[in-house]
Design a protein around this motif. Structure first.
Motif, mmCIF file in Angstrom:
data_model
loop_
_atom_site.group_PDB
_atom_site.id
_atom_site.type_symbol
_atom_site.label_atom_id
_atom_site.label_comp_id
_atom_site.label_asym_id
_atom_site.label_seq_id
_atom_site.Cartn_x
_atom_site.Cartn_y
_atom_site.Cartn_z
ATOM 1 N N PRO A 252 38.529 35.395 29.710
ATOM 2 C CA PRO A 252 38.519 34.020 30.240
ATOM 3 C C PRO A 252 38.221 32.969 29.185
ATOM 4 O O PRO A 252 38.625 31.810 29.340
ATOM 5 N N PHE A 253 37.533 33.352 28.090
ATOM 6 C CA PHE A 253 37.202 32.410 27.025
ATOM 7 C C PHE A 253 38.225 32.446 25.885
ATOM 8 O O PHE A 253 38.027 31.792 24.865
ATOM 9 N N GLY A 254 39.279 33.204 26.064
ATOM 10 C CA GLY A 254 40.282 33.320 25.017
ATOM 11 C C GLY A 254 41.329 32.224 25.103
ATOM 12 O O GLY A 254 41.043 31.071 25.451
ATOM 13 N N ARG A 255 42.583 32.598 24.776
ATOM 14 C CA ARG A 255 43.671 31.626 24.788
ATOM 15 C C ARG A 255 43.944 31.155 26.211
ATOM 16 O O ARG A 255 43.967 31.954 27.152
ATOM 17 N N ARG A 256 44.187 29.862 26.341
ATOM 18 C CA ARG A 256 44.497 29.310 27.648
ATOM 19 C C ARG A 256 45.953 29.595 28.010
ATOM 20 O O ARG A 256 46.833 29.714 27.141
ATOM 21 N N ILE A 257 46.195 29.709 29.293
ATOM 22 C CA ILE A 257 47.544 29.982 29.786
ATOM 23 C C ILE A 257 48.387 28.716 29.640
ATOM 24 O O ILE A 257 48.010 27.642 30.126
ATOM 25 N N LYS A 258 49.518 28.841 28.974
ATOM 26 C CA LYS A 258 50.446 27.730 28.821
ATOM 27 C C LYS A 258 51.570 27.847 29.847
ATOM 28 O O LYS A 258 51.763 28.888 30.478
ATOM 29 N N HIS A 259 52.305 26.768 29.983
ATOM 30 C CA HIS A 259 53.386 26.776 30.966
ATOM 31 C C HIS A 259 54.471 27.787 30.584
ATOM 32 O O HIS A 259 55.084 28.401 31.460
ATOM 33 N N VAL B 287 32.960 43.917 37.955
ATOM 34 C CA VAL B 287 33.653 45.046 38.577
ATOM 35 C C VAL B 287 34.699 45.589 37.610
ATOM 36 O O VAL B 287 35.476 44.828 37.004
ATOM 37 N N GLU B 288 34.732 46.890 37.461
ATOM 38 C CA GLU B 288 35.677 47.552 36.564
ATOM 39 C C GLU B 288 36.840 48.120 37.377
ATOM 40 O O GLU B 288 36.649 48.971 38.237
ATOM 41 N N LEU B 289 38.042 47.603 37.108
ATOM 42 C CA LEU B 289 39.265 48.116 37.712
ATOM 43 C C LEU B 289 40.194 48.576 36.607
ATOM 44 O O LEU B 289 40.469 47.826 35.658
ATOM 45 N N GLN B 290 40.665 49.795 36.714
ATOM 46 C CA GLN B 290 41.529 50.339 35.674
ATOM 47 C C GLN B 290 42.839 49.571 35.583
ATOM 48 O O GLN B 290 43.403 49.410 34.500
ATOM 49 N N GLU B 291 43.320 49.073 36.727
ATOM 50 C CA GLU B 291 44.590 48.347 36.718
ATOM 51 C C GLU B 291 44.466 46.985 36.026
ATOM 52 O O GLU B 291 45.451 46.491 35.480
ATOM 53 N N TYR B 292 43.288 46.395 36.084
ATOM 54 C CA TYR B 292 43.087 45.071 35.494
ATOM 55 C C TYR B 292 41.823 45.078 34.647
ATOM 56 O O TYR B 292 40.736 44.744 35.123
ATOM 57 N N PRO B 293 41.925 45.473 33.373
ATOM 58 C CA PRO B 293 40.744 45.500 32.505
ATOM 59 C C PRO B 293 40.299 44.088 32.157
ATOM 60 O O PRO B 293 41.060 43.116 32.240
ATOM 61 N N SER B 294 39.065 43.980 31.735
ATOM 62 C CA SER B 294 38.496 42.696 31.346
ATOM 63 C C SER B 294 37.605 42.900 30.125
ATOM 64 O O SER B 294 36.954 43.949 29.982
ATOM 65 N N ARG B 295 37.571 41.925 29.257
ATOM 66 C CA ARG B 295 36.771 42.017 28.046
ATOM 67 C C ARG B 295 35.300 41.823 28.376
ATOM 68 O O ARG B 295 34.926 40.869 29.055
ATOM 69 N N ARG B 296 34.468 42.720 27.881
ATOM 70 C CA ARG B 296 33.024 42.636 28.078
ATOM 71 C C ARG B 296 32.375 42.360 26.719
ATOM 72 O O ARG B 296 32.355 43.204 25.827
ATOM 73 N N ARG B 297 31.869 41.179 26.563
ATOM 74 C CA ARG B 297 31.261 40.789 25.294
ATOM 75 C C ARG B 297 29.855 41.373 25.163
ATOM 76 O O ARG B 297 29.132 41.522 26.144
ATOM 77 N N ILE C 96 39.688 36.947 18.558
ATOM 78 C CA ILE C 96 40.668 37.142 19.622
ATOM 79 C C ILE C 96 41.016 38.624 19.710
ATOM 80 O O ILE C 96 41.396 39.249 18.711
ATOM 81 N N VAL C 97 40.850 39.176 20.889
ATOM 82 C CA VAL C 97 41.168 40.584 21.133
ATOM 83 C C VAL C 97 42.454 40.643 21.946
ATOM 84 O O VAL C 97 42.579 39.978 22.981
ATOM 85 N N GLU C 98 43.414 41.409 21.479
ATOM 86 C CA GLU C 98 44.680 41.531 22.178
ATOM 87 C C GLU C 98 44.483 42.249 23.510
ATOM 88 O O GLU C 98 43.733 43.218 23.612
#
Length: 440
Positions: A218-225, A246-256, A273-275
């Motif tokens: 959420p703190f990474g690159r902003r979504i562009k059009h 919450v950890e979901l395998q289908e939708y991972p999230s970066r944990r700082r 920036i983490v890909e």
């Protein structure tokens, strides 16, 4: 504590004084416990300088009452009004009001600007600094579990309780037949004199799907059009739970593991920036309302009340958890349309088509979101007798309303929660059509 009484002219002790003697004396006070906690007691010992008076009793007890300065121990009962009106409908040709007063927003902005001018980092606490709020991780799992129960229970109850939806507007009605209240605002409502065109409703008509972009960071690159199609859209409640831990395998999230650092509105340290890893698949079916009615068959007739109570409890649990998570996790909403984004900043997709969107080039007017924008209640007319006649426009002021999920569960056999009784107007007797004009 020993105090000296003021000296003065006192009469000497005689037999005519009947045991009373005035003279210079000293008294000693000591605090003693008394029966009531709001009273203070003192023990007074008088030491007279008169030798004859020493043979008389010299100990006295006195108490006095002082005002109680602690917290109120008596908890005030929450006053529930007899009847309550729904929040007024906001005009579409005007921006939504800010949930936080504009004056407080400006004061916070000036304070951040002052710190930035002095070169002082902005103090951030979890989760504002990118770290997880550890005390809210169990709440996020509870919300996600309740969300699954809510979708399953509502899909089962809609096989039993008939729900109608207007094909021209967003109005829905829970009952055997659609109501006759003329409040349709569809494109062809003028030709129908504002009568609704009722069809069978789906679960998305009852539980309004509010979706948000899923972001790995959420703190990474902003979504562009131009890059908006690279991100999946999932229910905003699910995205809020993912960012809350919450950890979901289908939708991972970066944990700082290290907090981000900011000076004013500028991020000076975010850990690089983490890909984003490739997605493993689509959203779990039990977390999505799409074709939920086909996945869950109707429950047995004897289990319908139990399913209704369980669904109503899950609805209240989701609403409670979303409100608790949004106190710390930032959620943005457009001030003109229904778009919601879970994260510290809104996205830059130009998808807003509401009031004066040409002036903003289709960009959203982001502001802090409310609970009703992330988890909308979707109010419907309350039907006291589902088998009775249809609701009419002439008696509209005698009817109450309730959230659509609550109305479905109540008609399925669940008891009405206390907080919804005022808006449902259960104590009002609906008159006949010919009696309505005689009522003041």
């Amino acid at each position: 504590m020993l105090q000296q009484l003021p000296a003065g002219a006192f009469a000497p002790w005689t037999q005519s004084n009947k045991g009373a003697s005035l003279g210079v004396g000293e008294f000693k006070m000591s605090r003693i416990p008394v029966l009531r906690s709001s009273f203070h007691g003192f023990k007074v010992e008088i030491a007279y300088n008169n030798a004859i008076a020493k043979t008389r009793p010299r100990t006295f007890f006195c108490t006095f009452r002082s005002p109680y300065r602690g917290r109120n121990t008596i908890k005030k009962h929450e006053i529930i009004p007899q009847n309550a009106d729904l929040p007024p409908a906001l005009p579409k040709k005007k921006k939504k009001p800010y949930p936080v007063p504009l004056k407080k927003i400006q004061e916070a902005a000036r304070a951040d600007k002052k710190l930035a001018e002095m070169g002082i980092e902005k103090p951030l606490e979890p989760p504002k600094n990118g770290l997880l709020a550890q005390d809210l991780i169990p709440v996020a799992y509870q919300v996600l579990d309740a969300w699954k129960v809510l979708i399953k229970g509502l899909a089962q109850l809609m096989h039993v309780v008939p729900v109608h939806a207007c094909s021209e507007c967003s109005e829905i009605h829970v009952g055997l037949i659609g109501h006759d209240i003329q409040d349709c605002r569809g494109t062809t409502s003028g030709a129908r004199r504002s009568h609704h065109l009722w069809i069978k409703a789906s679960i998305n008509d009852v539980l309004i799907p509010i979706e948000s972009y899923h972001m790995f960071d959420p703190f990474g690159r902003r979504i562009k059009h131009e890059t908006r199609f690279n991100y999946d859209r999932i229910p905003a409640v699910v995205e809020l739970c993912i960012q809350a831990g919450v950890e979901l395998q289908e939708y991972p999230s970066r944990r700082r593991t290290e907090p981000i650092r900011m000076i004013g509105r500028k991020v000076i340290e975010m850990g690089g920036i983490v890909e984003e890893p490739p997605l493993c698949g689509s959203l779990v079916a039990e977390l999505d309302t799409h074709s939920a009615s086909g996945r869950f068959p109707p429950p047995p007739k004897e289990e319908v009340p139990a399913v209704a109570r369980e669904t109503l409890f899950a609805y209240e649990r989701v609403k409670w958890g979303v409100r608790k998570l949004m106190r710390k996790y930032t959620v943005k909403a457009c001030g003109y349309c229904s778009e919601v984004h879970v994260g510290p900043w809104g996205h830059n997709a130009k998808l807003c088509g509401e009031f004066k969107h040409q002036w903003r080039d289709g960009k959203h007017g982001w502001q802090d979101a409310t609970v009703d924008e992330v988890f909308p209640p979707n109010y419907v007319w309350h039907v006291e007798d589902p088998t009775g006649p249809a609701l009419t426009s002439g008696l509209k002021r005698f009817y109450g309303k309730a959230p659509a999920v609550v109305e479905v569960c109540v008609q399925a056999g669940a008891s009405v929660p206390e907080k919804y009784k005022p808006m449902m107007r259960l104590d009002i007797v609906v008159p006949e059509d010919e009696e309505a004009r005689l009522i003041a």
